[in-house]
Scaffold this active site. Structure first.
Site, mmCIF file in Angstrom:
data_model
loop_
_atom_site.group_PDB
_atom_site.id
_atom_site.type_symbol
_atom_site.label_atom_id
_atom_site.label_comp_id
_atom_site.label_asym_id
_atom_site.label_seq_id
_atom_site.Cartn_x
_atom_site.Cartn_y
_atom_site.Cartn_z
ATOM 1 N N SER A 14 -77.521 -35.094 46.849
ATOM 2 C CA SER A 14 -76.679 -36.250 46.501
ATOM 3 C C SER A 14 -77.529 -37.406 45.986
ATOM 4 O O SER A 14 -77.202 -38.034 44.973
ATOM 5 C CB SER A 14 -75.930 -36.751 47.742
ATOM 6 N N GLY A 82 -69.916 -30.484 40.685
ATOM 7 C CA GLY A 82 -68.846 -31.482 40.726
ATOM 8 C C GLY A 82 -69.424 -32.888 40.669
ATOM 9 O O GLY A 82 -68.840 -33.786 40.059
ATOM 10 N N ARG A 110 -61.415 -27.706 39.600
ATOM 11 C CA ARG A 110 -61.431 -28.795 40.587
ATOM 12 C C ARG A 110 -60.715 -30.048 40.062
ATOM 13 O O ARG A 110 -60.746 -30.333 38.866
ATOM 14 C CB ARG A 110 -62.885 -29.086 40.993
ATOM 15 N N ASP A 295 -69.855 -31.302 53.969
ATOM 16 C CA ASP A 295 -70.513 -30.137 53.352
ATOM 17 C C ASP A 295 -71.051 -29.160 54.401
ATOM 18 O O ASP A 295 -71.487 -28.060 54.060
ATOM 19 C CB ASP A 295 -71.661 -30.599 52.446
ATOM 20 N N LYS A 322 -63.177 -27.872 47.127
ATOM 21 C CA LYS A 322 -64.626 -27.812 46.906
ATOM 22 C C LYS A 322 -64.952 -26.667 45.941
ATOM 23 O O LYS A 322 -64.071 -26.194 45.231
ATOM 24 C CB LYS A 322 -65.349 -27.640 48.246
ATOM 25 N N ARG A 326 -62.615 -23.745 50.707
ATOM 26 C CA ARG A 326 -63.539 -23.402 51.804
ATOM 27 C C ARG A 326 -62.812 -23.034 53.093
ATOM 28 O O ARG A 326 -63.370 -22.287 53.897
ATOM 29 C CB ARG A 326 -64.542 -24.537 52.036
ATOM 30 N N ARG A 368 -72.429 -22.686 49.574
ATOM 31 C CA ARG A 368 -72.460 -22.930 51.025
ATOM 32 C C ARG A 368 -71.786 -21.800 51.805
ATOM 33 O O ARG A 368 -72.140 -21.525 52.943
ATOM 34 C CB ARG A 368 -71.844 -24.286 51.359
HETATM 35 C C1 S3P Z 1 -70.970 -35.697 47.186
HETATM 36 C C2 S3P Z 1 -69.774 -36.011 47.772
HETATM 37 C C3 S3P Z 1 -68.907 -35.015 48.421
HETATM 38 C C4 S3P Z 1 -69.688 -33.753 48.753
HETATM 39 C C5 S3P Z 1 -70.499 -33.281 47.589
HETATM 40 C C6 S3P Z 1 -71.515 -34.328 47.185
HETATM 41 C C7 S3P Z 1 -71.759 -36.778 46.544
HETATM 42 O O1 S3P Z 1 -67.868 -34.653 47.534
HETATM 43 O O2 S3P Z 1 -68.804 -32.756 49.192
HETATM 44 O O3 S3P Z 1 -71.178 -32.078 47.912
HETATM 45 O O4 S3P Z 1 -72.950 -36.560 46.227
HETATM 46 O O5 S3P Z 1 -71.213 -37.858 46.350
HETATM 47 P P1 S3P Z 1 -66.511 -35.507 47.396
HETATM 48 O O6 S3P Z 1 -66.813 -36.776 46.744
HETATM 49 O O7 S3P Z 1 -65.592 -34.648 46.554
HETATM 50 O O8 S3P Z 1 -66.001 -35.663 48.801
#
Ligand code: S3P
Length: 410
Positions: A14, A82, A110, A295, A322, A326, A368
């Site tokens: 992240s 994503g 998504r 996660d 996700k 999941r 994951r």
């Molecule tokens: C993330 C936020 C989360 C997480 C993803 C990484 C990020 O997703 O599940 O793996 O880096 O901001 P969401 O914003 O869809 O909750």
């Protein structure tokens, strides 16, 4: 077999995405240490390079040389990521780039409308608005907004912040869900204001990315569940909004010790010691717990199969959106291996079970889920299935290497 010894882990995914974008916005060279080089982060690197940003990956650091953003392509590929897709939908049009963001089959399913709507109110121009990628946009003159997040999504929050940072007028973006706050912490580190966002001067910087707690959680699980294990993972990100799993494992009676807690660049970092924990007890998770470990839920589900009593997880509808659904993927695989687990609309209930690895598991094309199954395979057979490399590279290319460093035959 036991797991024993000490490792450090690659940079948090992240934070890696975010710090690269900030380095692209800076006015001179930045140096990033311990950047994650997983496939998802490589997608962000690829897109920035296609916008005329030079990124040189060295052995011990990555240098980013910003320059005038000039797009080299019209289509920006995000693979499975994503985070890349959502960030780029905010970032690219606001820095004067037009084109199309697209991704692989899973990413193309998504939801994006939840991000497109607030971006539209910032005057970002989209063509043929729809919920899924590919999504086409034009270079846009961002207007400020006052926005309160209506989904618990740090990706949406950060995409809006990246858009807001190109305007001279201040935007207010509030997050009542308290999702991960790395974008805000980096802004503080770089001298900007958080919660109230507008263009600010970013000088070239140095940044060390703390170890990825989400990747570490798979190793934590293996050590907790393999008799005799005793491991240390050093320099792991210990941000309050990311350590839900560690806090919950503490409540379940896991033998986990946290030491050397310190702040670097406005992020908490710590060392984690994990010992085999024979007596785990069930827990009930709150809404905030779920957000703080979103996660880590696949690996949590696996651990919960070893806890006495009945573990209830709900408030987790987001898990259905996700890289795979999941909830469905967790329940399907753990059931195939003998778990007493039932699916709920927004989670699952799991009772203590005797698990035995089954070859009928499926990774649902989700890194994951693949790692959850590989940890289960390793615990019950002493080896990996080892056919999951490609999918695991999405977030944790060193997964097999790190576990094998700790592996000792007895
Ligand atoms: C993330 C936020 C989360 C997480 C993803 C990484 C990020 O997703 O599940 O793996 O880096 O901001 P969401 O914003 O869809 O909750």
């Amino acid at each position: 077999m036991i797991l024993k010894g000490t490792i450090t882990i690659d940079g948090d995914k992240s934070i890696s995405h975010r710090i690269l974008i900030f380095a692209a916005l800076a006015n001179s060279k930045s140096t990033i240490y311990n950047l994650s080089l997983c496939d998802d982060v490589k997608r962000t690197i690829g897109i920035l390079r296609n916008c005329n940003i030079k990124i040189k990956i060295g052995r011990s650091s990555t240098n980013v040389y910003p320059s005038i953003i000039k797009q080299r392509v019209k289509k920006f590929y995000c693979g499975n990521s994503g985070t890349t897709a959502r960030f780029m939908l905010g970032f690219l049009p606001s820095v004067g780039v037009g084109g199309t963001v697209y991704g692989d089959k899973s990413l193309s399913k998504r939801p994006m409308k939840r991000l497109i709507d607030p971006l539209l109110s910032m005057n970002i121009k989209f063509k043929n608005i729809k919920n899924n990628l590919p999504i086409q946009f034009e270079k846009s003159n961002v207007q400020s907004i006052k926005f309160v997040l209506n989904h618990p999504s740090a990706q949406i929050k950060s995409a809006l912040i990246f858009a807001a940072l190109s305007s001279e007028n201040q935007s207010t973006i509030r997050d009542p869900f308290k999702t991960r706050n790395h974008t805000e912490n980096i802004i503080k580190y770089l001298g900007g204001e958080s919660e109230k966002y507008k263009k600010f001067i970013i000088d070239g910087f140095n940044y060390t990315v703390p170890g990825d707690i989400s990747s570490a959680s798979f190793i934590v699980a293996a050590a907790l569940l393999i008799p005799g294990s005793n491991i240390n993972i050093k320099n792991v990100l210990f941000n309050q909004r990311r350590v839900g799993l560690i806090s919950i494992l503490g409540k379940m009676g896991a033998k986990i010790k946290i030491s050397n807690i310190r702040m670097i660049q406005f992020e908490k970092v710590a060392d984690i010691n994990v010992k085999y924990s024979k007596l785990l007890r069930s827990v009930i998770l709150s809404k905030q717990d779920v957000i703080n470990m979103i996660d880590e839920i696949p690996v949590f589900a696996l651990i919960a199969c070893y806890a006495s009593g009945s573990t209830l997880l709900n408030h987790a509808l987001e898990l259905r959106y996700k890289e795979s659904d999941r909830i469905k993927a967790i329940v399907y695989n753990l059931k195939k291996c003998g778990a007493k687990i039932s699916e709920l609309p927004d989670g699952f209930v799991v009772k203590k079970s005797k698990l035995l690895y089954s070859t009928r598991i499926k990774n649902f094309n989700d890194h994951r889920i693949a790692m959850m199954c590989e940890v289960l395979c390793f615990i019950s057979t002493g080896r990996f299935n080892n056919v999951e490399n490609k999918i695991i590279n999405t977030s944790f290319p060193d997964f097999y290497k790190q576990i094998s460093k700790l592996y000792e035959e007895i």
